[in-house]
Motif scaffolding. Structure first.
Motif, PDB file in Angstrom:
ATOM      1  N   ALA A  86       0.828  -1.210   0.000  1.00 59.97           N
ATOM      2  CA  ALA A  86       0.000   0.000   0.000  1.00 59.97           C
ATOM      3  C   ALA A  86       0.865   1.265   0.000  1.00 59.97           C
ATOM      4  O   ALA A  86       0.588   2.211  -0.749  1.00 59.97           O
ATOM      5  CB  ALA A  86      -0.918  -0.012   1.223  1.00 59.97           C
ATOM      6  N   LYS A  87       1.936   1.244   0.799  1.00 56.17           N
ATOM      7  CA  LYS A  87       2.825   2.407   0.877  1.00 56.17           C
ATOM      8  C   LYS A  87       3.511   2.665  -0.453  1.00 56.17           C
ATOM      9  O   LYS A  87       3.566   3.814  -0.924  1.00 56.17           O
ATOM     10  CB  LYS A  87       3.856   2.185   1.980  1.00 56.17           C
ATOM     11  N   LEU A  88       4.049   1.612  -1.084  1.00 56.07           N
ATOM     12  CA  LEU A  88       4.762   1.776  -2.347  1.00 56.07           C
ATOM     13  C   LEU A  88       3.817   2.215  -3.467  1.00 56.07           C
ATOM     14  O   LEU A  88       4.198   3.023  -4.333  1.00 56.07           O
ATOM     15  CB  LEU A  88       5.446   0.458  -2.732  1.00 56.07           C
ATOM     16  N   ALA A  89       2.588   1.711  -3.453  1.00 56.89           N
ATOM     17  CA  ALA A  89       1.622   2.052  -4.506  1.00 56.89           C
ATOM     18  C   ALA A  89       0.922   3.377  -4.249  1.00 56.89           C
ATOM     19  O   ALA A  89       0.245   3.905  -5.139  1.00 56.89           O
ATOM     20  CB  ALA A  89       0.586   0.938  -4.637  1.00 56.89           C
ATOM     21  N   GLY A  90       1.068   3.894  -3.020  1.00 58.48           N
ATOM     22  CA  GLY A  90       0.427   5.162  -2.682  1.00 58.48           C
ATOM     23  C   GLY A  90      -1.067   5.049  -2.527  1.00 58.48           C
ATOM     24  O   GLY A  90      -1.822   5.964  -2.887  1.00 58.48           O
ATOM     25  N   VAL A  91      -1.504   3.909  -1.972  1.00 61.02           N
ATOM     26  CA  VAL A  91      -2.936   3.691  -1.748  1.00 61.02           C
ATOM     27  C   VAL A  91      -3.140   3.172  -0.331  1.00 61.02           C
ATOM     28  O   VAL A  91      -2.172   2.932   0.409  1.00 61.02           O
ATOM     29  CB  VAL A  91      -3.513   2.676  -2.757  1.00 61.02           C
ATOM     30  N   SER A  92      -4.379   2.963   0.043  1.00 58.60           N
ATOM     31  CA  SER A  92      -4.677   2.432   1.364  1.00 58.60           C
ATOM     32  C   SER A  92      -4.582   0.906   1.355  1.00 58.60           C
ATOM     33  O   SER A  92      -4.730   0.278   0.301  1.00 58.60           O
ATOM     34  CB  SER A  92      -6.087   2.846   1.789  1.00 58.60           C
ATOM     35  N   PRO A  93      -4.343   0.295   2.533  1.00 62.06           N
ATOM     36  CA  PRO A  93      -4.343  -1.174   2.614  1.00 62.06           C
ATOM     37  C   PRO A  93      -5.665  -1.777   2.122  1.00 62.06           C
ATOM     38  O   PRO A  93      -5.677  -2.848   1.523  1.00 62.06           O
ATOM     39  CB  PRO A  93      -4.127  -1.447   4.105  1.00 62.06           C
ATOM     40  N   LYS A  94      -6.773  -1.073   2.334  1.00 64.02           N
ATOM     41  CA  LYS A  94      -8.068  -1.567   1.893  1.00 64.02           C
ATOM     42  C   LYS A  94      -8.133  -1.666   0.363  1.00 64.02           C
ATOM     43  O   LYS A  94      -8.707  -2.612  -0.192  1.00 64.02           O
ATOM     44  CB  LYS A  94      -9.180  -0.651   2.404  1.00 64.02           C
ATOM     45  N   THR A  95      -7.508  -0.691  -0.302  1.00 66.16           N
ATOM     46  CA  THR A  95      -7.481  -0.722  -1.768  1.00 66.16           C
ATOM     47  C   THR A  95      -6.674  -1.917  -2.276  1.00 66.16           C
ATOM     48  O   THR A  95      -7.058  -2.586  -3.241  1.00 66.16           O
ATOM     49  CB  THR A  95      -6.882   0.583  -2.320  1.00 66.16           C
ATOM     50  N   VAL A  96      -5.538  -2.195  -1.610  1.00 66.13           N
ATOM     51  CA  VAL A  96      -4.732  -3.365  -1.981  1.00 66.13           C
ATOM     52  C   VAL A  96      -5.562  -4.629  -1.831  1.00 66.13           C
ATOM     53  O   VAL A  96      -5.558  -5.512  -2.695  1.00 66.13           O
ATOM     54  CB  VAL A  96      -3.459  -3.459  -1.123  1.00 66.13           C
ATOM     55  N   SER A  97      -6.307  -4.718  -0.733  1.00 63.22           N
ATOM     56  CA  SER A  97      -7.149  -5.884  -0.492  1.00 63.22           C
ATOM     57  C   SER A  97      -8.205  -6.022  -1.573  1.00 63.22           C
ATOM     58  O   SER A  97      -8.487  -7.130  -2.053  1.00 63.22           O
ATOM     59  CB  SER A  97      -7.822  -5.758   0.883  1.00 63.22           C
ATOM     60  N   ARG A  98      -8.775  -4.894  -2.009  1.00 60.60           N
ATOM     61  CA  ARG A  98      -9.788  -4.934  -3.066  1.00 60.60           C
ATOM     62  C   ARG A  98      -9.191  -5.429  -4.384  1.00 60.60           C
ATOM     63  O   ARG A  98      -9.817  -6.197  -5.114  1.00 60.60           O
ATOM     64  CB  ARG A  98     -10.400  -3.553  -3.252  1.00 60.60           C
ATOM     65  N   VAL A  99      -7.979  -4.985  -4.671  1.00 61.74           N
ATOM     66  CA  VAL A  99      -7.309  -5.439  -5.900  1.00 61.74           C
ATOM     67  C   VAL A  99      -7.085  -6.949  -5.850  1.00 61.74           C
ATOM     68  O   VAL A  99      -7.340  -7.667  -6.829  1.00 61.74           O
ATOM     69  CB  VAL A  99      -5.965  -4.700  -6.096  1.00 61.74           C
ATOM     70  N   LEU A 100      -6.622  -7.451  -4.721  1.00 60.38           N
ATOM     71  CA  LEU A 100      -6.353  -8.882  -4.578  1.00 60.38           C
ATOM     72  C   LEU A 100      -7.636  -9.702  -4.684  1.00 60.38           C
ATOM     73  O   LEU A 100      -7.603 -10.850  -5.144  1.00 60.38           O
ATOM     74  CB  LEU A 100      -5.663  -9.163  -3.245  1.00 60.38           C
ATOM     75  N   ASN A 101      -8.744  -9.109  -4.264  1.00 54.73           N
ATOM     76  CA  ASN A 101     -10.028  -9.820  -4.318  1.00 54.73           C
ATOM     77  C   ASN A 101     -10.807  -9.512  -5.597  1.00 54.73           C
ATOM     78  O   ASN A 101     -11.986  -9.864  -5.713  1.00 54.73           O
ATOM     79  CB  ASN A 101     -10.877  -9.459  -3.098  1.00 54.73           C
ATOM     80  N   GLU A 102     -10.135  -8.850  -6.557  1.00 55.85           N
ATOM     81  CA  GLU A 102     -10.694  -8.572  -7.877  1.00 55.85           C
ATOM     82  C   GLU A 102     -11.980  -7.753  -7.806  1.00 55.85           C
ATOM     83  O   GLU A 102     -12.936  -7.975  -8.572  1.00 55.85           O
ATOM     84  CB  GLU A 102     -10.937  -9.873  -8.648  1.00 55.85           C
TER      85      GLU A 102
END
Length: 341
Positions: free
Chosen positions: A8-24
């Motif tokens: 999330a830090k490297l992509a400049g987004v929230s951890p929740k957004t990373v989770s959404r990406v992983l869950n498609e």
């Protein structure tokens, strides 16, 4: 080891957004999605699959239960092709494959129930062996997910991948008749292999081709095999000794073909010259060992592959899938030009 928060830090987004990406999730913009995946690749981040599975109440495991014991399974090349197809489809979809090989058909049914009830697997692929009816009834009543490699009942309309061997047997017999053979033997499948007494489509295809050519059907030229080398050897010896006029033979499996070839050689006959033999599966090993053999093309790999794809769709969609039929084919080799039919 990288964490979701590092991504999330490297992509400049929230951890929740990373989770959404992983869950498609469809809630993430395409540009953001690309940025997250780039961060995942750079950090070599691997999600905690176990935690994700617990959250989704899934194991991410697919079961494959084989009812004939390890002595049979790991020597049966056709079954190994089915397993290879299942494995390839399962891994493509990000699932794990759990293979169970109980010693008996009865044990295999109980093993399938045990694995599903304990949630060790999300669904199971199994063979339609004798006694499976009450197990399927329990699966249906409890919404446990399954696919059978073949139909377990003539009334079954969903959750199966069946191979129709009729066209393969018909084309093989038609080909041999066209080469001038009039006395053609057939080593067919065992009647007791499946749950209900299906019509033997090998025999039906064989009889249809004979009838069309005006050749009398002789039931004594048809022998019941058991899909093994030993069975092919035994039945071929019997056929050739009792019917020395036989000049061609069709086998319903490649292992039986190997046994038949050995039997003919032991009697002093040359395969392809004295007796024409048609293999029953067209497995890769057979093509290497006996490149001159024409063969029924049994789509075993495709059956396993489609069964796994079907099961995963059933798990994800939560509903049964229409059954699928795959037709066997025929390939001409040997002294004749290679040609698929």
């Amino acid at each position: 080891m990288a964490t979701l928060y590092d991504v999330a830090k490297l992509a400049g987004v929230s951890p929740k957004t990373v989770s959404r990406v992983l869950n498609e999730s469809h809630l993430v913009a395409e540009e953001t999605r690309k940025r997250v995946w780039e961060a995942i690749r750079k950090l070599d981040y691997h999600p905690n699959v176990m935690a994700s599975s617990l959250k989704k109440k899934r194991s991410n495991n697919i079961g494959f239960v084989v009812p004939y014991g390890s002595d049979f399974v790991f020597h049966d090349l056709n079954m190994m092709e089915q397993l290879r197809g299942v494995h390839d489809a399962v891994t493509q979809e990000g699932y794990n494959l759990l293979v169970s090989v109980p010693l008996s058909k009865k044990d295999s049914h109980q093993e399938a129930v045990r694995l599903l009830k304990k949630r060790s697997i999300d669904g199971v692929i199994l063979y339609p062996s004798a006694g499976i009816d009450p197990i399927i009834a329990e699966f249906d009543a409890k919404s446990l997910r399954y696919v059978t490699l073949g139909m377990y009942s003539e009334r079954q309309e969903t959750n199966f991948v069946e191979i129709n061997v009729f066209p393969g047997a018909y084309l093989a017999t038609q080909f041999l008749l066209a080469q001038g053979h009039q006395v053609i033997g057939l080593i067919t499948r065992p009647k007791s292999f499946f749950n209900y007494p299906k019509e033997d489509l090998y025999v039906q295809g064989y009889r249809k081709a004979l009838k069309e050519a005006g050749v009398e059907f002789r039931p004594e030229l048809v022998r019941e095999g058991d899909f093994t080398f030993e069975g092919g050897y035994r039945e071929c010896l019997l056929l050739k000794r009792t019917h020395p006029e036989m000049t061609a033979l069709i086998c319903a499996s490649d292992p039986m073909t190997y046994g038949a070839i050995r039997a003919l050689e032991s009697l002093g006959f040359q395969v392809g010259k004295d007796v024409e033999v048609v293999a029953g599966d067209n497995l890769p090993l057979t093509q290497k060992l006996f490149p001159f053999l024409s063969a029924i093309v049994n789509p075993s790999y495709e059956q396993g592959f489609q069964a796994a794809k079907m099961l995963i769709a059933i798990i994800q969609d939560g509903q049964d899938a229409p059954g699928v039929f795959l037709d066997a084919g025929f390939v001409v080799r040997g002294y004749y030009r290679e040609e698929s039919r």
